[in-house]
Design a protein around this motif. Structure first.
Motif, short mmCIF file in Angstrom:
data_model
loop_
_atom_site.label_atom_id
_atom_site.label_comp_id
_atom_site.label_asym_id
_atom_site.label_seq_id
_atom_site.Cartn_x
_atom_site.Cartn_y
_atom_site.Cartn_z
N ALA A 79 64.92 66.84 88.50
CA ALA A 79 64.33 65.52 88.73
C ALA A 79 64.61 64.59 87.55
CB ALA A 79 62.83 65.65 88.96
N ARG A 80 64.54 65.13 86.34
CA ARG A 80 64.82 64.31 85.16
C ARG A 80 66.28 63.89 85.13
NH1 ARG A 80 63.61 66.35 79.14
NH2 ARG A 80 64.59 68.17 80.08
N GLY A 101 69.28 55.72 86.48
CA GLY A 101 69.07 54.69 85.48
C GLY A 101 70.37 54.22 84.84
N ASP A 102 71.41 55.05 84.87
CA ASP A 102 72.69 54.70 84.27
C ASP A 102 73.47 53.72 85.14
OD1 ASP A 102 72.20 56.30 82.12
OD2 ASP A 102 73.32 58.03 82.90
#
Length: 78
Positions: A68-69, A76-77
């Motif tokens: 998940a991280r 986000g990238d």
């Protein structure tokens, strides 16, 4: 992560059941069930198995959190 993986829930449940059974055998409740359960070693073996199952249940949870991280970092990238 709102839900734990199915494998973690199954192993955690089985581990909790083994812990309860091991504690019951160590308390002497196995004498009426079977002569082999009268030995304190049987209760200790089941107790250790329960601890091992609960420890093994942590691995799928950690892997799911890492995945998940990574997905959050990848989104986000972009």
């Amino acid at each position: 992560m709102s839900r734990w993986p199915l494998s973690a829930r199954i192993m955690g449940t089985l581990g909790a059941l083994c812990l309860c059974a091991g504690l019951a055998l160590l308390a002497g409740l196995g004498t009426t069930l079977h002569p082999l359960l009268d030995n304190a070693g049987a209760g200790l073996a089941i107790l250790v198995s329960g601890i091992a199952l609960i420890g093994s249940a942590a691995f799928p949870v950690v892997i799911a959190r890492l995945m998940a991280r990574d997905e959050d970092a990848a989104s986000g990238d972009q």
